[in-house]
Design an enzyme around this catalytic site. Structure first.
Site, PDB file in Angstrom:
ATOM      1  N   LYS A  51       0.839  -1.219   0.000  1.00 20.78           N
ATOM      2  CA  LYS A  51       0.000   0.000   0.000  1.00 20.78           C
ATOM      3  C   LYS A  51       0.869   1.262   0.000  1.00 20.78           C
ATOM      4  O   LYS A  51       0.625   2.202  -0.761  1.00 20.78           O
ATOM      5  CB  LYS A  51      -0.931   0.018   1.228  1.00 20.78           C
ATOM      6  CG  LYS A  51      -1.860  -1.177   1.331  1.00 20.78           C
ATOM      7  CD  LYS A  51      -2.788  -1.096   2.519  1.00 20.78           C
ATOM      8  CE  LYS A  51      -2.074  -1.088   3.866  1.00 20.78           C
ATOM      9  NZ  LYS A  51      -1.343  -2.332   4.187  1.00 20.78           N
ATOM     10  N   ARG A 126     -10.036   1.010   8.380  1.00 23.84           N
ATOM     11  CA  ARG A 126      -9.575  -0.306   8.811  1.00 23.84           C
ATOM     12  C   ARG A 126     -10.614  -1.044   9.635  1.00 23.84           C
ATOM     13  O   ARG A 126     -10.388  -2.201   9.987  1.00 23.84           O
ATOM     14  CB  ARG A 126      -8.341  -0.104   9.697  1.00 23.84           C
ATOM     15  CG  ARG A 126      -7.044  -0.530   9.070  1.00 23.84           C
ATOM     16  CD  ARG A 126      -5.988  -0.128  10.060  1.00 23.84           C
ATOM     17  NE  ARG A 126      -4.813  -0.916   9.968  1.00 23.84           N
ATOM     18  CZ  ARG A 126      -3.721  -0.531   9.306  1.00 23.84           C
ATOM     19  NH1 ARG A 126      -3.705   0.589   8.633  1.00 23.84           N
ATOM     20  NH2 ARG A 126      -2.655  -1.286   9.328  1.00 23.84           N
ATOM     21  N   ARG A 172      11.658  -5.217   4.906  1.00 28.68           N
ATOM     22  CA  ARG A 172      11.430  -3.787   4.631  1.00 28.68           C
ATOM     23  C   ARG A 172      12.427  -2.901   5.377  1.00 28.68           C
ATOM     24  O   ARG A 172      12.710  -3.092   6.553  1.00 28.68           O
ATOM     25  CB  ARG A 172      10.012  -3.389   5.050  1.00 28.68           C
ATOM     26  CG  ARG A 172       9.797  -1.882   4.944  1.00 28.68           C
ATOM     27  CD  ARG A 172       8.366  -1.461   5.100  1.00 28.68           C
ATOM     28  NE  ARG A 172       7.689  -2.122   6.193  1.00 28.68           N
ATOM     29  CZ  ARG A 172       6.379  -2.267   6.275  1.00 28.68           C
ATOM     30  NH1 ARG A 172       5.607  -1.815   5.322  1.00 28.68           N
ATOM     31  NH2 ARG A 172       5.837  -2.874   7.309  1.00 28.68           N
ATOM     32  N   ARG A 205      11.058  -0.626  10.982  1.00 33.00           N
ATOM     33  CA  ARG A 205       9.954  -0.201  11.854  1.00 33.00           C
ATOM     34  C   ARG A 205       9.881  -1.054  13.112  1.00 33.00           C
ATOM     35  O   ARG A 205      10.127  -2.259  13.068  1.00 33.00           O
ATOM     36  CB  ARG A 205       8.635  -0.303  11.074  1.00 33.00           C
ATOM     37  CG  ARG A 205       8.269   0.979  10.403  1.00 33.00           C
ATOM     38  CD  ARG A 205       7.170   0.840   9.409  1.00 33.00           C
ATOM     39  NE  ARG A 205       5.985   0.144   9.905  1.00 33.00           N
ATOM     40  CZ  ARG A 205       4.879  -0.011   9.184  1.00 33.00           C
ATOM     41  NH1 ARG A 205       4.805   0.487   7.960  1.00 33.00           N
ATOM     42  NH2 ARG A 205       3.846  -0.655   9.667  1.00 33.00           N
ATOM     43  N   ARG A 216      -0.445  -8.217  13.655  1.00 29.75           N
ATOM     44  CA  ARG A 216      -0.983  -7.274  12.659  1.00 29.75           C
ATOM     45  C   ARG A 216      -1.767  -8.004  11.570  1.00 29.75           C
ATOM     46  O   ARG A 216      -2.811  -7.540  11.133  1.00 29.75           O
ATOM     47  CB  ARG A 216       0.170  -6.462  12.042  1.00 29.75           C
ATOM     48  CG  ARG A 216       0.737  -5.433  13.002  1.00 29.75           C
ATOM     49  CD  ARG A 216       2.086  -4.915  12.560  1.00 29.75           C
ATOM     50  NE  ARG A 216       2.086  -4.372  11.224  1.00 29.75           N
ATOM     51  CZ  ARG A 216       3.186  -4.253  10.471  1.00 29.75           C
ATOM     52  NH1 ARG A 216       4.357  -4.629  10.947  1.00 29.75           N
ATOM     53  NH2 ARG A 216       3.102  -3.732   9.285  1.00 29.75           N
TER      54      ARG A 216
HETATM   55  P1  AP5 Z   1       4.822  -1.578   1.802  1.00 28.62           P
HETATM   56  O1  AP5 Z   1       4.483  -0.783   0.597  1.00 28.62           O
HETATM   57  O2  AP5 Z   1       5.566  -0.911   2.910  1.00 28.62           O
HETATM   58  O3  AP5 Z   1       3.527  -2.349   2.371  1.00 28.62           O
HETATM   59  P2  AP5 Z   1       2.239  -1.798   3.143  1.00 28.62           P
HETATM   60  O4  AP5 Z   1       1.050  -2.484   2.565  1.00 28.62           O
HETATM   61  O5  AP5 Z   1       2.239  -0.304   3.172  1.00 28.62           O
HETATM   62  O6  AP5 Z   1       2.545  -2.417   4.554  1.00 28.62           O
HETATM   63  P3  AP5 Z   1       2.443  -1.809   6.029  1.00 28.62           P
HETATM   64  O7  AP5 Z   1       3.171  -2.801   6.894  1.00 28.62           O
HETATM   65  O8  AP5 Z   1       2.936  -0.394   6.083  1.00 28.62           O
HETATM   66  O9  AP5 Z   1       0.926  -1.857   6.267  1.00 28.62           O
HETATM   67  P4  AP5 Z   1       0.214  -1.809   7.628  1.00 28.62           P
HETATM   68  O10 AP5 Z   1      -1.194  -1.693   7.190  1.00 28.62           O
HETATM   69  O11 AP5 Z   1       0.526  -2.917   8.549  1.00 28.62           O
HETATM   70  O12 AP5 Z   1       0.876  -0.550   8.356  1.00 28.62           O
HETATM   71  P5  AP5 Z   1       0.359   0.905   8.696  1.00 28.62           P
HETATM   72  O13 AP5 Z   1       1.529   1.777   8.656  1.00 28.62           O
HETATM   73  O14 AP5 Z   1      -0.830   1.265   7.892  1.00 28.62           O
HETATM   74  O15 AP5 Z   1       5.643  -2.860   1.272  1.00 28.62           O
HETATM   75  C1  AP5 Z   1       6.155  -3.816   2.186  1.00 28.62           C
HETATM   76  C2  AP5 Z   1       7.502  -4.343   1.655  1.00 28.62           C
HETATM   77  O16 AP5 Z   1       7.264  -5.087   0.453  1.00 28.62           O
HETATM   78  C3  AP5 Z   1       8.502  -3.237   1.300  1.00 28.62           C
HETATM   79  O17 AP5 Z   1       9.788  -3.649   1.668  1.00 28.62           O
HETATM   80  C4  AP5 Z   1       8.389  -3.121  -0.235  1.00 28.62           C
HETATM   81  O18 AP5 Z   1       9.610  -2.714  -0.819  1.00 28.62           O
HETATM   82  C5  AP5 Z   1       8.007  -4.543  -0.632  1.00 28.62           C
HETATM   83  N1  AP5 Z   1       7.141  -4.596  -1.813  1.00 28.62           N
HETATM   84  C6  AP5 Z   1       6.080  -3.788  -2.097  1.00 28.62           C
HETATM   85  N2  AP5 Z   1       5.513  -4.159  -3.266  1.00 28.62           N
HETATM   86  C7  AP5 Z   1       6.215  -5.228  -3.712  1.00 28.62           C
HETATM   87  C8  AP5 Z   1       6.108  -6.064  -4.873  1.00 28.62           C
HETATM   88  N3  AP5 Z   1       5.141  -5.870  -5.799  1.00 28.62           N
HETATM   89  N4  AP5 Z   1       6.992  -7.077  -5.009  1.00 28.62           N
HETATM   90  C9  AP5 Z   1       7.964  -7.286  -4.086  1.00 28.62           C
HETATM   91  N5  AP5 Z   1       8.139  -6.527  -2.972  1.00 28.62           N
HETATM   92  C10 AP5 Z   1       7.258  -5.507  -2.788  1.00 28.62           C
HETATM   93  O19 AP5 Z   1      -0.172   0.745  10.205  1.00 28.62           O
HETATM   94  C11 AP5 Z   1       0.721   0.546  11.286  1.00 28.62           C
HETATM   95  C12 AP5 Z   1      -0.031   0.599  12.613  1.00 28.62           C
HETATM   96  O20 AP5 Z   1      -0.658   1.902  12.782  1.00 28.62           O
HETATM   97  C13 AP5 Z   1      -1.202  -0.379  12.753  1.00 28.62           C
HETATM   98  O21 AP5 Z   1      -0.760  -1.654  13.187  1.00 28.62           O
HETATM   99  C14 AP5 Z   1      -2.071   0.330  13.808  1.00 28.62           C
HETATM  100  O22 AP5 Z   1      -1.538   0.175  15.094  1.00 28.62           O
HETATM  101  C15 AP5 Z   1      -1.937   1.797  13.422  1.00 28.62           C
HETATM  102  N6  AP5 Z   1      -2.963   2.238  12.459  1.00 28.62           N
HETATM  103  C16 AP5 Z   1      -2.731   2.661  11.177  1.00 28.62           C
HETATM  104  N7  AP5 Z   1      -3.880   2.969  10.570  1.00 28.62           N
HETATM  105  C17 AP5 Z   1      -4.877   2.747  11.476  1.00 28.62           C
HETATM  106  C18 AP5 Z   1      -6.291   2.871  11.414  1.00 28.62           C
HETATM  107  N8  AP5 Z   1      -6.916   3.270  10.288  1.00 28.62           N
HETATM  108  N9  AP5 Z   1      -7.006   2.542  12.512  1.00 28.62           N
HETATM  109  C19 AP5 Z   1      -6.404   2.148  13.645  1.00 28.62           C
HETATM  110  N10 AP5 Z   1      -5.053   1.991  13.769  1.00 28.62           N
HETATM  111  C20 AP5 Z   1      -4.293   2.299  12.685  1.00 28.62           C
END
Ligand code: AP5
Length: 269
Positions: A51, A126, A172, A205, A216
């Site tokens: 994402k 979410r 990552r 992270r 997660r």
């Molecule tokens: P990346 O693009 O970083 O993946 P992502 O989907 O963004 O993964 P996240 O881990 O950031 O998602 P998340 O939903 O857990 O975290 P968030 O920050 O939202 O890619 C991942 C890796 O894969 C990278 O190394 C990349 O290079 C590689 N990659 C990408 N595409 C690829 C491909 N096609 N092929 C090969 N490799 C590839 O949330 C974190 C925390 O915040 C949550 O746990 C929660 O505590 C809180 N939070 C956030 N939003 C909310 C909400 N709306 N409500 C409540 N709590 C929330």
């Protein structure tokens, strides 16, 4: 839960302006572009689906901001704001922050001038409550007041095989300065642990530890899969295969957005 019809209140005023100033720094040139309306784009997908990676490419293409609730919350933690202190432990454990806090942050962000042509929501909504709140907010904020002719978001679900997610997340690395995302297995920097663009030392992270990753992924299954089902029932979901090269995923997403944006979000703003 923040009332979508209310103007922003005094909630964390100072915290919010500090965080937005940081977030806008990378997007200052975008605000000057006068381009067509793109509308709201929601990126759904489990942790590691791509994402964040794809959001940055979409925002670069359309000159609209990425609104990542994860990035905003992490920045609060990093800067030690009151909100950051409140949510730090939840993030470290991989649990969700309360709907009320997250909706408040999103409301503030979406009212910023650079979000008036459209935005990419990364990691929001979410929960079902967040999805219902977002619908009400978009309807009130962008449709009823005449900014956009249509307000329904295009919801893009990036699908990736569960077993690959773990490898993606553990590999990552992120640049703390410009937010570039690398992967030690699939997309390493030229010099080990150093950002290609600005030479900063890359970081891992806090929540990318294996025991937290499992929490997660479980949280996603329990709380966010119903959100995808909700949008699916409304016929709004577009599925994109995230198990392809990054460029191929981007091409598939841009094709869907172009089709959607050409008819849906042309407004009067
Ligand atoms: P990346 O693009 O970083 O993946 P992502 O989907 O963004 O993964 P996240 O881990 O950031 O998602 P998340 O939903 O857990 O975290 P968030 O920050 O939202 O890619 C991942 C890796 O894969 C990278 O190394 C990349 O290079 C590689 N990659 C990408 N595409 C690829 C491909 N096609 N092929 C090969 N490799 C590839 O949330 C974190 C925390 O915040 C949550 O746990 C929660 O505590 C809180 N939070 C956030 N939003 C909310 C909400 N709306 N409500 C409540 N709590 C929330």
């Amino acid at each position: 839960m923040a009332d979508p019809r209310q103007p922003a209140t005094d909630h964390e005023d100072q915290d919010v302006s500090v965080i937005f100033a940081w977030e806008r720094a990378g997007a200052s040139s975008m605000a000057e572009d006068v381009l067509r309306n793109i509308g709201p784009i929601v990126l759904l997908g489990p942790p590691g689906a791509g994402k964040g990676t794809q959001s940055k490419r979409i925002t670069g293409h359309y000159h609209i901001p990425q609104v990542s609730t994860g990035d905003l919350l992490r920045e609060h933690v990093k800067q030690g704001t009151a909100l950051g202190i409140q949510v730090r432990d939840l993030l470290a454990k991989g649990e969700l922050v309360s709907d009320h806090l997250v909706c408040d942050i999103v409301a503030w962000r979406l009212r910023e001038p650079d979000a008036q042509r459209g935005f990419v929501l990364d990691g929001f909504p979410r929960t079902q409550k967040q999805a219902a709140w977002l619908d009400a907010f978009l309807n009130f904020e962008f449709f009823e007041n005449g900014k956009w002719a249509a307000w329904l978001p295009i919801v893009i679900r990036i699908q990736v095989d569960y077993n690959k997610l773990l490898l993606r997340i553990t590999g990552r690395r992120t640049c703390p300065v410009d937010g570039t995302i690398y992967n030690v297995y699939s997309n390493p920097p030229r010099v080990d642990e150093i950002c290609d663009k600005d030479g900063a030392r890359l970081v891992t992270r806090d929540d990318d530890r294996e025991e937290v990753i499992r929490e997660r992924l479980d949280t996603y299954e329990r709380q966010t899969t119903p959100v995808a089902d909700y949008y699916q029932q409304l016929g709004r979901v577009v599925n994109v295969n995230g198990d392809q090269a990054v460029d191929a995923v981007t091409a598939a997403i841009l094709k869907e957005i172009d089709g959607h944006a050409s008819g849906a979000a042309e407004g009067t703003a």
